[in-house]
Design an enzyme around this catalytic site. Structure first.
Site, PDB file in Angstrom:
ATOM      1  N   GLU A 220       0.176  -1.194  -0.385  1.00  0.00           N
ATOM      2  CA  GLU A 220      -0.136   0.002   0.296  1.00  0.00           C
ATOM      3  C   GLU A 220       0.958   0.678  -0.230  1.00  0.00           C
ATOM      4  O   GLU A 220       0.789   1.819   0.763  1.00  0.00           O
ATOM      5  CB  GLU A 220      -0.864   0.299   1.299  1.00  0.00           C
ATOM      6  CG  GLU A 220      -2.306  -1.359   0.727  1.00  0.00           C
ATOM      7  CD  GLU A 220      -3.509  -0.799   2.064  1.00  0.00           C
ATOM      8  OE1 GLU A 220      -3.084   0.146   3.390  1.00  0.00           O
ATOM      9  OE2 GLU A 220      -4.016  -1.247   1.790  1.00  0.00           O
ATOM     10  N   GLU A 289      -6.443  -7.768  -1.181  1.00  0.00           N
ATOM     11  CA  GLU A 289      -7.071  -7.564   0.453  1.00  0.00           C
ATOM     12  C   GLU A 289      -8.811  -6.902  -0.244  1.00  0.00           C
ATOM     13  O   GLU A 289      -9.135  -6.036   0.236  1.00  0.00           O
ATOM     14  CB  GLU A 289      -6.824  -7.189   1.309  1.00  0.00           C
ATOM     15  CG  GLU A 289      -5.090  -6.613   2.057  1.00  0.00           C
ATOM     16  CD  GLU A 289      -4.686  -6.004   2.503  1.00  0.00           C
ATOM     17  OE1 GLU A 289      -5.418  -5.006   3.492  1.00  0.00           O
ATOM     18  OE2 GLU A 289      -3.720  -5.972   2.980  1.00  0.00           O
TER      19      GLU A 289
END
Length: 725
Positions: A220, A289
């Site tokens: 991320e 995710e």
């Protein structure tokens, strides 16, 4: 079993102590027998490892590639379902059962992070045993015929202490994390290379007959890259090239990285990813995710995501072109020891996942998603047959269909007339209204916010809003090991009964300086710079001399002086002459505590306590802990006294902690006394008792609701923090 316990910070004096057991959350799961399972598609499992996961090749060696539509395993496109399961958040004894439950639920892949601070606790000193035996875990995954998605990072976030970074990293001169910084890049490359080399040596990559089909570098980073300017962009490109140069033979992923290089797969992390498209036509759509729940902080509600909404999100993802989806988490587990992240995240990492913290199936979520996965697998031939976009049919203002087939389908008539491989997804994205739609010569009723899956473009195999799985009823039974049911799993609470000793022993913990390792220094030192995170606790002690004039002044005004600190995190306690004056909880908040001082010398102790290091955000190495700004005593007759640059005596940790009095062999290092019902406990107290392990393999949970705040050990093992708020 032993524990250090404190009263809740906002309450003093504490309420009378009720004698409930000091206990743990644990799982005594038996190792399930490994099953020689065939991997889906053209891949075959050829050698199953032994019961401990050891052995030779697990699959016939196969290559992993990809195109714009899907990940390609052994030359065949695949629609893949992945289950997030972090190996250190369960005991090794639980791994076989958990992996088997993931497979039974329809998973093809197991996903896990690698946790740097667990594997390299000191620079150059590596640990791959116990809960951190990643090789054993990987082989158990392979022995079940499942693939492995290894997210090396090595930054993990994951609500894990310091985001997975070892604390020693921040002490390297000149280091800045996650940017174009040579000291950091050298350490990152060294660790990533270490992990890759281990995987190669153990023959765990697909082309070696192992389970690893995907890896991740960074995590991320796109969320914070702009904070680092051009140095952030250079670092991201360096990380990608460094990973590719390791020649692992399987694709690398960067999640939430919209500017990832062409050779790196950029992927989605979110609650819904059906609208996500990668930054190149040449890359498949991957959801790394899928947040099927959420983490929790101390004192906050436990998040819940309904099974119907999770199923809707997943069905929409595959409906609109997705190819690999990973549940974050499928099993969340437990933040054992002091691994929970911060600020103030709880020991449980249950995450409202399909398999709960104890390894028990959470119904209806697990069963509902299992049925969804079965329907998607029935659609796989049609899903992989479409090279471009599926046929799109507008069925209403908020209703639509996506049709996957090996050829052109006439959606106005019966599918039997078409003679093609065909699967369809019918979606109603209206959150409130039932709608009937017409397609394939038939009418279909769609509940609000739902997707119907038609593997043959005719019959509905699954609708995301219609749950057919029985709901779990979670029961707690005290001292009765005989009860067990799939839908009413037994949880043994050690309250009375034949297992728990009727005797508790206590030992008092000294406040402030207790000896070993204490030192004096000028000024307020930063918490982590002192403790190196070997303990949650750090005390600051000094002597304050109070004149008769000040005491007379306070008595005449009817007021008390106050101790003020500009900023504290996570818990600060103020002791005067050995007695607790008050406390404060928060993340870099101010403290203003009235204190009762006497004429002459007074001992002032400030007690700083960490409840998990920051795990997310830019510049983590600068976050720190403890106190910031000025420390003052206000309300004196002649003005304030600034203690910021005074001489303080520092003490790291608790005496009992460093004497390891929680360990069975070190019980003699503390003075224990039998606890009576009317005993008055000091703010820091150790409690100890004994219990017999119940028979059977069911999970055992022990409630800590009466214990205030502290940490708990069983047989010398720290199982985590607890906090009754």
């Amino acid at each position: 079993m032993a524990a250090a316990s404190l009263p809740p910070p906002s309450r003093w004096p504490p309420p009378p102590l009720r004698l409930l057991p000091l206990v743990l959350l644990g799982c005594l799961a038996a190792s399930a027998p490994l099953r020689a399972a065939e991997a889906a598609g053209v891949l075959r499992q050829v050698v199953a490892g032994g019961g401990d996961g050891d052995g030779g090749a697990f699959f016939e060696p196969f290559n992993v590639t990809y195109d714009h539509r899907a990940v390609i395993l052994g030359g065949k496109r695949r629609m893949l379902v992945s289950a997030g399961l972090h190996y250190p958040r369960a005991t090794p004894e639980m791994w076989p059962s958990l992996i088997a439950k993931c497979k039974e639920g329809g998973a093809d892949v197991i996903e896990t992070y690698i946790f740097w601070n667990g594997h390299e606790p000191a620079k150059g000193q590596y640990y791959f045993e116990g809960r951190f035996d990643i090789v054993k875990f990987a082989k158990l995954v392979a022995a079940e015929g499942l693939f492995l998605f290894l997210r090396i990072g090595p930054y993990a976030c994951a609500e894990w202490n310091f985001g997975g970074f070892p604390v020693w990293l921040r002490d390297i001169p000149g280091i800045e994390f996650r940017t174009d910084n040579e000291p950091y890049k050298a350490e990152m490359q060294s660790f990533v290379t270490k992990i890759v080399n281990i995987m190669k040596e153990e023959k765990l990559y697909s082309w070696q007959g192992g389970p690893i089909i995907l890896q991740q570098i960074e995590n991320e980073y796109g969320n914070i890259q702009d904070r680092y300017g051009q140095a952030g962009k250079r670092y991201m490109l360096w990380a990608a090239q460094m990973a590719l140069a390791l020649d692992t033979g399987v694709p690398w992923v960067m999640c939430r990285q919209t500017d990832a290089p062409e050779q790196i797969l950029d992927t989605c992390n979110a609650f819904y990813c059906d609208g996500f498209k990668p930054n190149s036509y040449n890359k498949p759509t991957i959801w790394t995710e899928d947040w099927d729940g959420w983490y929790a902080d101390w004192g906050e509600p436990l998040p819940h995501r309904p099974a119907q909404d999770s199923a809707f999100a997943v069905a929409r993802f595959y409906q609109r072109g997705g190819s690999l989806q990973n549940y974050y988490m499928y099993f969340g587990g437990t933040n054992f020891e002091r691994t929970a992240g911060g600020p103030r995240q709880i020991t449980s990492y249950d995450y409202d996942a399909p398999i709960d913290e104890y390894g028990i199936l959470r119904q209806p979520k697990w069963g509902h998603l299992k049925d969804l996965h079965a329907a998607i697998k029935l659609c796989e031939p049609a899903l992989i047959a479409v090279d471009g976009s599926p046929q799109y049919v507008k069925l209403g203002p908020m209703q639509e269909a996506h049709v996957y087939s090996s050829g052109k389908i006439h959606t106005n008539g019966s599918i039997s007339e078409n003679g093609q491989i065909c699967s369809a997804f019918l979606a109603n994205i209206d959150e409130h209204k039932y709608v009937s739609v017409w397609i394939f010569g038939k009418s279909y009723s769609l509940p609000p916010w739902s997707v119907s899956i038609l593997p043959d473009c005719e019959n509905v195999a699954f609708n995301t809003a219609r749950v057919g799985t029985q709901t779990s009823v979670f029961t707690v039974e005290s001292g009765s090991p005989s009860y067990s049911s799939r839908h009413k799993p037994r949880t043994l609470s050690l309250i009375g009964g034949p297992y728990l000793s009727s005797t508790w022993w206590t030992s008092k913990e000294p406040i402030g300086k207790w000896g070993e390792g204490s030192f004096a220094a000028q000024g307020i030192l930063e918490h982590l710079n002192v403790t190196k995170d070997i303990s949650d606790y750090l005390s600051y002690t000094m002597s304050v001399n109070i004149s008769d004039e000040d005491v007379t002044y306070w008595n005449s005004k009817g007021v008390l002086p106050s101790l003020t600190i500009d900023q504290i995190r996570d818990v600060a306690r103020v002791f005067v002459n050995g007695k607790l004056a008050g406390s404060k909880v928060g993340h870099w908040v101010s403290l203003n505590q009235p204190v009762q001082l006497v004429q002459g010398p007074n001992e002032l102790t400030l007690f700083s306590e960490i409840v998990g290091l920051q795990n997310y955000g830019a510049f983590l190495e600068k976050d720190g802990a403890g106190f910031r700004g000025q420390v003052k005593l206000t309300g004196l007759s002649n003005g304030d006294i600034d203690f910021t640059n005074s001489l303080w005596t520092y003490q790291i940790g608790l005496k009992g902690e460093f004497s390891r009095i929680y360990s069975p062999e070190n019980q003699g290092y503390a003075k224990w006394s039998s606890m009576q019902n009317d005993d008055t406990q000091t703010p820091f107290t150790w409690f100890k008792t004994m219990f017999d392990a119940p028979e059977g393999n069911d999970p055992v949970a022990i409630g800590l609701g009466s214990m205030g705040k502290g940490q708990a050990w069983v047989n010398g093992h720290l199982i985590g923090r607890y906090w009754s708020i």
